[in-house]
Design a protein around this motif. Structure first.
Motif, short mmCIF file in Angstrom:
data_model
loop_
_atom_site.label_atom_id
_atom_site.label_comp_id
_atom_site.label_asym_id
_atom_site.label_seq_id
_atom_site.Cartn_x
_atom_site.Cartn_y
_atom_site.Cartn_z
N ALA A 254 3.76 10.05 -7.69
CA ALA A 254 4.55 10.14 -8.95
C ALA A 254 4.14 10.45 -10.20
O ALA A 254 4.40 11.08 -11.05
CB ALA A 254 5.67 9.00 -8.84
N LEU A 255 3.11 9.68 -10.48
CA LEU A 255 2.56 9.55 -11.64
C LEU A 255 1.57 11.11 -11.89
O LEU A 255 1.72 11.83 -12.82
CB LEU A 255 1.38 8.67 -11.93
N LEU A 256 1.14 11.68 -10.96
CA LEU A 256 0.30 12.82 -11.22
C LEU A 256 1.29 14.17 -11.12
O LEU A 256 1.04 14.83 -11.85
CB LEU A 256 -0.57 13.16 -9.68
N HIS B 124 0.74 -1.25 -0.18
CA HIS B 124 0.15 -0.16 0.15
C HIS B 124 0.80 1.23 -0.05
O HIS B 124 0.59 2.16 -0.51
CB HIS B 124 -0.88 0.14 1.17
N GLY B 125 2.01 1.30 0.74
CA GLY B 125 2.88 2.61 0.89
C GLY B 125 3.51 2.62 -0.60
O GLY B 125 3.58 3.80 -0.77
N ARG B 126 3.96 1.53 -1.25
CA ARG B 126 4.43 1.88 -2.58
C ARG B 126 3.56 2.28 -3.61
O ARG B 126 3.75 3.23 -4.35
CB ARG B 126 5.11 0.48 -3.18
N LEU B 127 2.21 1.93 -3.29
CA LEU B 127 1.19 2.35 -4.23
C LEU B 127 0.88 3.90 -4.15
O LEU B 127 0.58 4.52 -5.07
CB LEU B 127 -0.18 1.29 -4.15
N ARG B 128 0.62 4.29 -2.77
CA ARG B 128 0.75 5.45 -2.41
C ARG B 128 1.88 6.58 -3.12
O ARG B 128 1.64 7.47 -3.69
CB ARG B 128 0.56 5.83 -1.11
N ARG B 129 2.76 5.95 -3.29
CA ARG B 129 4.09 6.79 -3.57
C ARG B 129 4.24 6.85 -4.96
O ARG B 129 4.08 8.00 -5.62
CB ARG B 129 5.47 5.99 -3.15
N LEU C 125 -7.37 -10.13 -2.46
CA LEU C 125 -7.00 -8.95 -2.26
C LEU C 125 -5.37 -8.80 -2.70
O LEU C 125 -4.92 -7.78 -3.08
CB LEU C 125 -7.20 -8.15 -1.03
N PHE C 126 -4.77 -9.71 -2.19
CA PHE C 126 -3.32 -9.89 -2.30
C PHE C 126 -2.76 -9.57 -3.91
O PHE C 126 -1.93 -8.72 -4.08
CB PHE C 126 -2.45 -10.74 -1.58
N ALA C 127 -3.42 -10.50 -4.65
CA ALA C 127 -3.22 -10.73 -6.05
C ALA C 127 -3.63 -9.38 -6.45
O ALA C 127 -2.98 -8.76 -7.49
CB ALA C 127 -3.82 -11.50 -6.59
N ILE C 128 -4.92 -8.48 -6.16
CA ILE C 128 -5.09 -7.69 -7.05
C ILE C 128 -4.26 -6.36 -6.64
O ILE C 128 -3.87 -5.24 -7.16
CB ILE C 128 -6.75 -7.13 -6.43
N MET C 129 -3.87 -6.08 -5.27
CA MET C 129 -2.92 -5.13 -4.94
C MET C 129 -1.69 -5.24 -5.70
O MET C 129 -0.89 -4.24 -6.14
CB MET C 129 -2.60 -5.19 -3.48
N VAL C 130 -1.06 -6.41 -5.98
CA VAL C 130 0.28 -6.56 -6.74
C VAL C 130 -0.14 -6.22 -8.20
O VAL C 130 0.73 -5.42 -8.79
CB VAL C 130 0.56 -8.00 -6.71
N HIS C 131 -1.34 -6.46 -8.82
CA HIS C 131 -1.62 -6.03 -10.17
C HIS C 131 -1.78 -4.67 -10.23
O HIS C 131 -1.30 -4.44 -11.29
CB HIS C 131 -2.98 -7.08 -10.52
N VAL C 132 -2.35 -4.07 -9.44
CA VAL C 132 -2.76 -2.64 -9.56
C VAL C 132 -1.29 -1.85 -9.27
O VAL C 132 -1.09 -0.86 -10.00
CB VAL C 132 -3.90 -2.18 -8.50
N LEU C 133 -0.60 -2.34 -8.32
CA LEU C 133 0.71 -1.67 -8.07
C LEU C 133 1.63 -1.85 -9.32
O LEU C 133 2.13 -0.90 -9.85
CB LEU C 133 1.42 -2.27 -6.92
N GLY C 134 1.57 -3.05 -10.01
CA GLY C 134 2.39 -3.38 -11.34
C GLY C 134 1.89 -2.32 -12.44
O GLY C 134 2.58 -1.80 -13.09
N ARG D 64 -10.15 10.89 -5.89
CA ARG D 64 -11.25 10.02 -5.46
C ARG D 64 -11.17 8.53 -5.17
O ARG D 64 -11.54 8.01 -4.59
CB ARG D 64 -12.53 10.93 -5.95
N THR D 65 -10.58 8.19 -6.33
CA THR D 65 -10.50 6.75 -6.58
C THR D 65 -9.64 6.15 -5.57
O THR D 65 -9.77 5.30 -5.00
CB THR D 65 -9.81 6.51 -7.75
N TRP D 66 -8.46 7.06 -5.23
CA TRP D 66 -7.58 6.52 -4.04
C TRP D 66 -8.33 6.45 -2.78
O TRP D 66 -8.21 5.48 -1.98
CB TRP D 66 -6.56 7.64 -3.91
N GLU D 67 -9.30 7.31 -2.47
CA GLU D 67 -10.01 7.09 -1.27
C GLU D 67 -10.88 5.80 -1.31
O GLU D 67 -10.74 5.15 -0.26
CB GLU D 67 -10.80 8.45 -1.16
N HIS D 68 -11.63 5.63 -2.44
CA HIS D 68 -12.30 4.45 -2.38
C HIS D 68 -11.62 2.87 -2.36
O HIS D 68 -11.96 2.33 -1.81
CB HIS D 68 -12.86 4.35 -3.67
N SER D 69 -10.52 3.24 -3.24
CA SER D 69 -9.55 1.98 -3.15
C SER D 69 -8.78 1.87 -1.82
O SER D 69 -8.77 0.55 -1.21
CB SER D 69 -8.17 2.10 -3.96
N ASP D 70 -8.55 2.89 -1.21
CA ASP D 70 -7.81 2.72 0.27
C ASP D 70 -8.83 2.36 1.25
O ASP D 70 -8.43 1.24 2.06
CB ASP D 70 -7.40 3.90 0.59
#
Length: 211
Positions: free
Chosen positions: A20-22, A11-16, A131-140, A99-105
């Protein structure tokens, strides 16, 4: 290693990488934020729109927690989620992403890593996941497209980096010298290859100045 440690790390890496993308849109004109920068039309604002839609889908309907607002078309293979129309403002797209971040979080924080999910657009036998697999997928997905954004932004104005506080002043002379060193190494390798193939004698590279 506990499940909470794994979740917090992902989750921390996803937030970072979201931030960065924005940040790659920072300071750009409307034209540069939107214009196609590759042969296939890849553009910076479109990358943000696409990743926002990915997050909204995967952390929403996959866990029966659909996004509370309408989503852009997706999975239609027409690329409509990969660019911004003239009617879509930058604030609308970046606001949707935040807003998507809030919903995802809320999904990430509210469910354990082994919480079951179902991805209807994945082919059998893969739709049933957790959830684990989806977190890895979305982070990727986020890391991949943040990397695309890095290259696109560098091509526009030379700016690089992950976050504003770490950005350094561009040293054009140092960049030119570094480019020339890499170009010379590439030319040398090409000359060795050509000589080994018997196409031409092994000669030192001619050398080029930086573009």
């Amino acid at each position: 290693m506990t499940g909470e440690f794994v979740k917090d790390s992902l989750h921390g890496r996803l937030r970072r990488d979201r931030e960065a993308l924005l940040w790659k849109l920072d300071g750009l004109s409307e034209y540069d934020a939107r214009r196609p920068l590759t042969a296939t039309g890849t553009n910076l604002l479109g990358l943000v729109k696409h990743v926002a839609t990915v997050e909204a889908r995967y952390f929403g309907e996959v866990f029966d927690r659909p996004c509370p607002e309408p989503l852009p078309r997706w999975q239609d293979h027409d690329g409509s989620d990969l660019w911004a129309t003239e009617d879509e403002t930058r604030d609308q797209i970046t606001g949707f992403y935040r807003r998507t971040w809030e919903h995802s979080d809320a999904t990430i924080n509210g469910l354990p890593l082994d919480a079951p999910g179902h991805v209807p657009w994945w082919k059998e036998p893969y739709p049933n996941t957790n959830l684990f697999a989806i977190m890895v997928h979305v982070l990727g997905e986020t890391v991949r497209h943040a990397g695309h954004a890095d290259i696109l932004r560098e091509g526009l104005d030379g700016r690089t980096g992950v976050r504003a506080e770490n950005e350094q002043r561009i040293d054009e002379a140092a960049r030119a010298a570094h480019w020339a060193k890499i170009e010379q190494a590439a030319e040398s390798a090409a000359a060795v290859e050509a000589a080994a193939a018997g196409n031409q004698p092994l000669l030192p590279p001619s050398g080029h100045s930086s573009p």
